[in-house]
Motif scaffolding. Structure first.
Motif, PDB file in Angstrom:
ATOM      1  N   GLN A 393       0.849  -1.195   0.000  1.00 16.11           N
ATOM      2  CA  GLN A 393       0.000   0.000   0.000  1.00 16.11           C
ATOM      3  C   GLN A 393       0.883   1.242   0.000  1.00 16.11           C
ATOM      4  O   GLN A 393       2.078   1.180   0.257  1.00 16.11           O
ATOM      5  N   ARG A 394       0.251   2.397  -0.326  1.00 12.22           N
ATOM      6  CA  ARG A 394       0.990   3.647  -0.469  1.00 12.22           C
ATOM      7  C   ARG A 394       0.338   4.776   0.327  1.00 12.22           C
ATOM      8  O   ARG A 394       0.318   5.915  -0.119  1.00 12.22           O
ATOM      9  N   GLU A 470      -5.862   6.697  -0.740  1.00 11.93           N
ATOM     10  CA  GLU A 470      -6.124   6.001  -1.994  1.00 11.93           C
ATOM     11  C   GLU A 470      -4.808   5.733  -2.693  1.00 11.93           C
ATOM     12  O   GLU A 470      -3.935   6.606  -2.752  1.00 11.93           O
ATOM     13  N   GLY A 471      -4.685   4.524  -3.199  1.00  7.59           N
ATOM     14  CA  GLY A 471      -3.494   4.158  -3.945  1.00  7.59           C
ATOM     15  C   GLY A 471      -3.843   3.295  -5.133  1.00  7.59           C
ATOM     16  O   GLY A 471      -4.619   2.328  -5.002  1.00  7.59           O
ATOM     17  N   THR A 474      -7.537   2.646  -5.715  1.00 12.51           N
ATOM     18  CA  THR A 474      -8.274   1.869  -4.729  1.00 12.51           C
ATOM     19  C   THR A 474      -8.160   2.538  -3.365  1.00 12.51           C
ATOM     20  O   THR A 474      -7.070   2.948  -2.963  1.00 12.51           O
ATOM     21  N   VAL A 476      -7.766   2.753   0.523  1.00 13.53           N
ATOM     22  CA  VAL A 476      -7.033   1.915   1.475  1.00 13.53           C
ATOM     23  C   VAL A 476      -7.051   2.601   2.837  1.00 13.53           C
ATOM     24  O   VAL A 476      -6.952   3.831   2.933  1.00 13.53           O
TER      25      VAL A 476
END
Length: 698
Positions: A393-394, A470-471, A474, A476
């Motif tokens: 994830q980012r 959001e990453g 999507t 997150v």
């Protein structure tokens, strides 16, 4: 009466005449230009110049003409006819004769009164027709509309023809219509209660969710049917065919019979579903039209499948499941990564607890999340593999320092605006039992927002505890601590319920799982179920590659009914979007497909809606003449039967209050605006010039 006024003192007129005399004297007194002519020529020319100059000077004083205009206004007689289905059915074969009598009354009154006719039912409109097809009766609105139109005018009388049945609006006896005129009523229809059974009302939710059970309550009634037996049936209508769902016997034990029955049905199919409730016929029943009623219910397939997936059994998994299961739109599955039986791609939202872990990478789950763009929430604990977590994830990066953990409580910072939380939750959450968080460095990405931060002991740190972002297209979320089951128990300990914990988890999941419509061509309806007398409006939007609204190409729409009949339309362009009025459609279920060719590709949008029947006029067949009589008494009028309509004209003439009114209006305008004055002035000057020219002065 006309009179002239000046904006200056009247004695200024003498100055105007003096000015005219001065001009005439200078030009023509002892003038030698016309010695060879008659002496009267000088006098005539002097008078012309005197009149012209005096008139110009007077006009410069801006005189005003005040005129009083009298207008005789005849009394206004209003004839309002109820044009609902129940009135048409009551008139039957006598309709033509009745309308002829009403037209004769209108013709007789028009000789000395200003007669206006109106029809009313679903709405109030000018003129009376012979259709009698309105699906509703709203007498109160008719009276209020007539008052709004004619209050303050010379309203002489109102003639109201109706059966007294109103199924829309308030009781006409309490309508806010202070008509300052007598009301003459013409009661129509039959007041005799006939032998009849009817489905009076059906109460139900317009929207239910797929897989739920829902209730409908049916009000049944009967007149003069004591001792009869019948059956109430509930059908489901699919493609015009009725399938029986439930049936119950009913016994009518009195003439004025009323009973309420409840039926529990299954929402087993998504979309707008049509149901029909019927009462079986009894011998000698007056009408069967009101023995059935159709209802439409929109069954939404809005339930989201949520997976709570853990590295190993943990009380947090149960806490999440219990918080989310309270929402009927969520179908929650709890599993560990080892015993997951369903594919992750089948879920709409996934909570990953201590995953990926040092012992279980959960690669297939993470790959499914990435490929299907499934929104998800990470719950970071002591077993989480942080390097893999950071790659997955980012929104939040965590760098562990050692193997120890911190006991952290939550606190809020201002500036979070993705959604709102209750003040009760904001006040109590900082005092909840601590969570277990990894000891390390926390870095939020610029595209993410922190809802909660970590407080270690009494120190409020800048380390985030709950981050949403959001990453890769999507949404997150990351909860940087485990042990939320303690929050749920503490909430109950403090408040004897779990409302605040459920609110927090519910708001997080609601935000993250909300799906954005990224289609570039969209069509919207104000609702999914329309009444049969209601026009259907469509709105459409088209976006270019930069998601800017455009409407350069033409957009079309095809509407198809259950029998396969198609209705084709073309959208109108409105601003940067599209709009279409499809008009009034027959009762039934419809599917629609909109399409537009833009940027080298055809974009489409599908949907459905339904048209439900309005059956109000079919369920009250006994006329209410008492209401008509009370209305006439309330407004100082009288009641006349349809056979005595011709007597109404004489009754109106006999009223002292129904008289013409004389209106006087004062009109003031500058005299200089009259063109004939300019013509006189031009004639004077032209005559003087012509005479001088003719006799050789110029």
């Amino acid at each position: 009466m006309d009179n002239i006024s000046f904006q200056y003192p009247v004695w200024y007129l003498f100055l105007c005449f003096a000015l005219g005399g001065l001009f005439a004297g200078i030009l023509y007194y002892r003038s030698t230009a016309f010695r060879s002519q008659s002496s009267t020529l000088n006098t005539l020319l002097g008078l012309l110049r005197f009149a012209a100059v005096s008139l110009i000077a007077i006009l410069l004083l801006t005189p005003l003409l005040r005129r009083v205009v009298r207008e005789v206004k005849n009394p206004i007689i209003l004839i309002a006819q109820d044009q609902s289905e129940s009135v048409g059915a009551a008139l039957g074969a006598q309709k033509a004769a009745y309308l002829s009598s009403l037209n004769a009354l209108q013709a007789e009154l028009e000789g000395e009164y200003e007669v206006k006719t109106y029809g009313f039912g679903s709405e109030v409109r000018e003129g009376i027709d012979s259709a009698f097809t309105d699906k509703q009766s709203n007498i109160a609105e008719a009276l209020s509309s007539l008052y709004d139109l004619y209050s303050g005018q010379n309203l002489g009388a109102v003639v109201l023809a109706s059966d007294g049945i109103y199924n829309e609006g308030s009781n006409p006896l309490y309508a806010n219509a202070a008509l300052d005129a007598p009301l003459f009523s013409i009661p129509l229809g039959d007041t005799t209660a006939q032998r009849d059974l009817l489905v009076k009302r059906v109460f139900h939710n317009r929207i239910v969710y797929l897989g739920d059970k829902f209730s409908i309550q049916v009000d049944l009634a009967g007149d003069n049917a004591a001792g009869s037996n019948s059956r109430v049936n509930v059908y489901k209508i699919v493609n015009g065919k009725a399938s029986l769902l439930q049936q119950e016997a009913v016994t009518i034990d009195q003439n004025n019979w009323f009973e309420t029955r409840e039926f529990i049905l299954d929402a087993d199919q998504a979309g707008v579903q049509r149901f029909r409730i019927t009462l079986g016929e009894i011998p000698e029943e007056a009408t069967l039209v009101n023995n059935s009623k159709d209802i439409f219910i929109d069954v939404l397939d809005a339930r989201q499948k949520i997976l709570v997936l853990g590295n190993a059994p943990h009380p947090d998994l149960t806490a999440f499941r219990q918080a989310l299961s309270n929402n009927q739109n969520y179908q929650v599955t709890t599993a560990t990564v080892d015993n997951l039986e369903e594919s992750p791609s089948e879920f709409d939202f996934i909570i990953l607890h201590n995953l990926p872990s040092r012992s279980k990478a959960a690669t297939s789950v993470l790959n499914a999340i990435a490929s299907q763009q499934i929104p998800h929430l990470f719950v970071v604990g002591n077993q989480t593999d942080l390097p893999q977590f950071n790659q997955a994830q980012r929104v939040l990066s965590i760098q562990r320092r050692g193997s120890s953990t911190n006991q952290v409580q939550a606190y809020f910072k201002p500036g979070f605006n993705l959604f709102q939380l209750s003040e009760d939750l904001k006040e109590q959450l900082p005092g909840y039992t601590p969570l277990t968080a990894v000891f390390g460095d926390y870095n939020i990405e610029s595209s993410a927002s922190a809802l909660l931060y970590q407080r270690i002991g009494k120190v409020e740190t800048d380390y985030p505890l709950l981050v949403l972002g959001e990453g890769s297209g999507t949404k997150v979320g990351v909860l940087g601590g485990e042990g939320v089951w303690r929050w749920r128990l503490f909430d109950y300990l403090q408040n004897q319920d779990h409302e605040r914990f459920n609110e927090l988890i519910g708001k997080i999941v609601q935000y993250l799982s909300l799906k954005e419509d990224k289609r570039r061509f969209r069509i919207s309806l104000s609702k999914n179920i329309f009444d049969e007398n209601e026009p259907v409006y469509f709105d459409a939007e088209l976006y270019n590659q930069s998601f800017e609204l455009v409407n350069d190409p033409d957009a079309s729409l095809t509407v198809k009914d259950a029998a396969g009949k198609e209705y084709n339309f073309t959208f109108n362009k409105a601003g940067n979007a599209y709009r279409l009025n499809a008009g009034i459609l027959p009762v039934g279920n419809y599917q629609f497909t909109g399409s537009v060719f833009f940027g080298g590709e055809r974009l489409t949008y599908d949907g459905q809606f339904s048209i439900q029947p309005i059956q109000l006029e079919q369920y009250e067949t006994t006329a209410d003449h008492n209401t008509m009589r009370l209305l006439s008494e309330q407004y100082g009028g009288a009641v006349y039967s349809p056979e005595s309509i011709s007597e109404i004209a004489a009754a109106i003439r006999s009223r002292d209050t129904v008289k013409p009114v004389i209106y006087e209006t004062a009109q003031t305008q500058p005299i200089i605006n009259f063109k004939w004055l300019f013509a006189i002035l031009l004639l004077l000057l032209a005559s003087e010039w012509a005479l001088r020219r003719y006799f050789g002065s110029y």
